[in-house]
Scaffold this active site. Structure first.
Site, PDB file in Angstrom:
ATOM      1  N   TYR A  18      33.766  33.212  33.409  1.00  0.00           N
ATOM      2  CA  TYR A  18      32.907  32.101  33.011  1.00  0.00           C
ATOM      3  C   TYR A  18      32.451  31.332  34.236  1.00  0.00           C
ATOM      4  CZ  TYR A  18      34.666  33.402  28.499  1.00  0.00           C
ATOM      5  OH  TYR A  18      34.964  34.128  27.383  1.00  0.00           O
ATOM      6  N   CYS A  19      31.413  30.538  34.043  1.00  0.00           N
ATOM      7  CA  CYS A  19      30.811  29.736  35.096  1.00  0.00           C
ATOM      8  C   CYS A  19      31.882  29.070  35.954  1.00  0.00           C
ATOM      9  CB  CYS A  19      29.905  28.679  34.469  1.00  0.00           C
ATOM     10  SG  CYS A  19      28.978  27.712  35.656  1.00  0.00           S
ATOM     11  N   PRO A  20      31.787  29.213  37.243  1.00  0.00           N
ATOM     12  CA  PRO A  20      30.688  29.750  38.054  1.00  0.00           C
ATOM     13  C   PRO A  20      30.933  31.180  38.536  1.00  0.00           C
ATOM     14  CG  PRO A  20      32.119  28.534  39.496  1.00  0.00           C
ATOM     15  CD  PRO A  20      32.741  28.488  38.104  1.00  0.00           C
TER      16      PRO A  20
END
Length: 82
Positions: A18-20
């Site tokens: 997941y981000c980033p």
């Protein structure tokens, strides 16, 4: 360019992150890629739909587009910067 006709030089799987992380993974792959090569990035983080094009704009690399298949986003980016 039709996405179906793109032949990537490098495929990188960032699914399950997941981000980033998808963007940091893309940046790492880009450092190893040669100018003109096309990277195919696989991600299942919905945020990558906005993050990848924004990253390309910021870095000067060419965003070729993306498609979604069974919850996996498949991005195509051409390295244009050394």
């Amino acid at each position: 360019m039709e996405l179906e006709n793109i032949k990537p030089d490098i495929v990188h799987d960032a699914t399950g992150t997941y981000c980033p992380i998808p963007i940091t993974e893309l940046a790492k792959v880009m450092k190893k890629a040669e100018k003109g090569q096309i990277i195919e990035l696989l991600a299942d983080d919905e945020g990558a739909v906005q993050d990848v094009p924004a990253w390309c704009e910021t870095t000067g690399n060419e965003f070729l587009g993306y498609k979604e298949e069974d919850g996996i986003y498949i991005f195509y980016v051409r390295k244009t910067q050394d």
